[in-house]
Motif scaffolding. Structure first.
Motif, mmCIF file in Angstrom:
data_model
loop_
_atom_site.group_PDB
_atom_site.id
_atom_site.type_symbol
_atom_site.label_atom_id
_atom_site.label_comp_id
_atom_site.label_asym_id
_atom_site.label_seq_id
_atom_site.Cartn_x
_atom_site.Cartn_y
_atom_site.Cartn_z
ATOM 1 N N MET A 185 0.846 -1.174 0.000
ATOM 2 C CA MET A 185 0.000 0.000 0.000
ATOM 3 C C MET A 185 0.892 1.237 0.000
ATOM 4 S SD MET A 185 -3.330 0.907 2.361
ATOM 5 C CE MET A 185 -4.059 -0.645 1.972
ATOM 6 N N LEU A 186 0.550 2.198 -0.826
ATOM 7 C CA LEU A 186 1.271 3.468 -0.905
ATOM 8 C C LEU A 186 0.537 4.479 -0.037
ATOM 9 C CD1 LEU A 186 1.554 3.567 -4.798
ATOM 10 C CD2 LEU A 186 3.201 2.611 -3.177
ATOM 11 N N ILE A 187 1.258 5.199 0.811
ATOM 12 C CA ILE A 187 0.624 6.177 1.693
ATOM 13 C C ILE A 187 1.186 7.556 1.374
ATOM 14 C CG2 ILE A 187 0.197 6.888 4.066
ATOM 15 C CD1 ILE A 187 0.376 3.918 4.824
ATOM 16 N N TYR A 188 0.265 8.517 1.198
ATOM 17 C CA TYR A 188 0.625 9.884 0.838
ATOM 18 C C TYR A 188 0.084 10.864 1.857
ATOM 19 C CZ TYR A 188 1.519 7.907 -3.770
ATOM 20 O OH TYR A 188 1.999 7.149 -4.810
ATOM 21 N N ASN A 189 0.857 11.917 2.097
ATOM 22 C CA ASN A 189 0.360 13.080 2.826
ATOM 23 C C ASN A 189 -0.100 14.037 1.740
ATOM 24 O OD1 ASN A 189 0.170 15.686 3.967
ATOM 25 N ND2 ASN A 189 1.516 15.088 5.627
ATOM 26 N N ALA A 240 -6.477 7.198 5.520
ATOM 27 C CA ALA A 240 -5.542 6.497 6.396
ATOM 28 C C ALA A 240 -5.482 7.173 7.764
ATOM 29 C CB ALA A 240 -4.158 6.479 5.763
ATOM 30 N N ASP A 241 -5.780 6.411 8.800
ATOM 31 C CA ASP A 241 -5.585 6.851 10.182
ATOM 32 C C ASP A 241 -4.224 6.314 10.591
ATOM 33 O OD1 ASP A 241 -5.395 7.041 12.948
ATOM 34 O OD2 ASP A 241 -7.516 6.596 13.270
ATOM 35 N N MET A 242 -3.216 7.159 10.528
ATOM 36 C CA MET A 242 -1.848 6.707 10.760
ATOM 37 C C MET A 242 -1.579 6.357 12.224
ATOM 38 S SD MET A 242 -0.803 6.570 7.774
ATOM 39 C CE MET A 242 0.931 6.233 8.024
ATOM 40 N N ALA A 243 -2.321 6.943 13.146
ATOM 41 C CA ALA A 243 -2.113 6.641 14.561
ATOM 42 C C ALA A 243 -2.513 5.204 14.884
ATOM 43 C CB ALA A 243 -2.896 7.615 15.434
ATOM 44 N N GLU A 244 -3.614 4.743 14.292
ATOM 45 C CA GLU A 244 -4.105 3.400 14.584
ATOM 46 C C GLU A 244 -3.896 2.422 13.435
ATOM 47 O OE1 GLU A 244 -7.874 3.088 16.463
ATOM 48 O OE2 GLU A 244 -7.681 5.032 17.447
ATOM 49 N N ARG A 245 -3.307 2.919 12.331
ATOM 50 C CA ARG A 245 -3.083 2.090 11.146
ATOM 51 C C ARG A 245 -4.382 1.467 10.643
ATOM 52 N NH1 ARG A 245 1.547 3.228 8.703
ATOM 53 N NH2 ARG A 245 1.438 1.230 7.681
ATOM 54 N N LYS A 246 -5.426 2.296 10.584
ATOM 55 C CA LYS A 246 -6.719 1.858 10.066
ATOM 56 C C LYS A 246 -6.964 2.571 8.744
ATOM 57 C CE LYS A 246 -8.855 0.878 14.482
ATOM 58 N NZ LYS A 246 -9.973 1.164 15.386
ATOM 59 N N VAL A 272 2.041 17.329 -2.030
ATOM 60 C CA VAL A 272 1.711 15.921 -1.847
ATOM 61 C C VAL A 272 3.034 15.180 -1.705
ATOM 62 C CG1 VAL A 272 0.683 13.887 -2.901
ATOM 63 C CG2 VAL A 272 -0.396 16.119 -3.203
ATOM 64 N N ARG A 273 3.166 14.405 -0.635
ATOM 65 C CA ARG A 273 4.398 13.647 -0.402
ATOM 66 C C ARG A 273 4.071 12.189 -0.108
ATOM 67 N NH1 ARG A 273 6.431 14.265 4.172
ATOM 68 N NH2 ARG A 273 4.817 15.483 5.155
ATOM 69 N N ARG A 274 4.821 11.308 -0.698
ATOM 70 C CA ARG A 274 4.673 9.891 -0.349
ATOM 71 C C ARG A 274 5.422 9.658 0.950
ATOM 72 N NH1 ARG A 274 6.299 4.516 -3.807
ATOM 73 N NH2 ARG A 274 5.858 3.071 -2.111
ATOM 74 N N VAL A 275 4.741 9.088 1.946
ATOM 75 C CA VAL A 275 5.361 8.851 3.254
ATOM 76 C C VAL A 275 5.690 7.377 3.470
ATOM 77 C CG1 VAL A 275 4.424 10.910 4.335
ATOM 78 C CG2 VAL A 275 3.112 8.803 4.420
ATOM 79 N N GLU A 276 5.063 6.499 2.740
ATOM 80 C CA GLU A 276 5.370 5.048 2.792
ATOM 81 C C GLU A 276 5.121 4.450 1.438
ATOM 82 O OE1 GLU A 276 3.457 2.711 5.818
ATOM 83 O OE2 GLU A 276 3.919 4.178 7.356
#
Length: 72
Positions: free
Chosen positions: A1-5, A25-31, A68-72
């Motif tokens: 999965m690609l994650i973006y800010n 994406a809820d990054m705190a809970e990884r949901k 827009v930045r890819r974070v993962e």
């Protein structure tokens, strides 16, 4: 999965065989919650996704979140 800010909002994107899927994406809970109203063309490459998200959400840009930045 690609994650973006995306201008301060986290979105996750993945491409199963049937086309791109977008998730909040809820990054705190990884949901991740599927978003059906954001469409990414099936022929778009992984390298083009951040530009596409920037085009869709450019109104959300601010001094604090200018890109827009890819974070993962």
């Amino acid at each position: 999965m690609l994650i973006y800010n995306v201008f301060g909002r986290y979105l996750a994107v993945k491409k199963p065989p049937d086309g791109w899927q977008v998730f909040r994406a809820d990054m705190a809970e990884r949901k991740f919650t599927r978003l059906y109203d954001i469409i990414i063309p099936d022929d778009m490459t992984e390298d083009e996704v951040s530009g596409w998200l920037g085009d869709i959400f450019h109104e959300a840009a601010s001094q604090r979140h200018p890109d827009v930045r890819r974070v993962e």
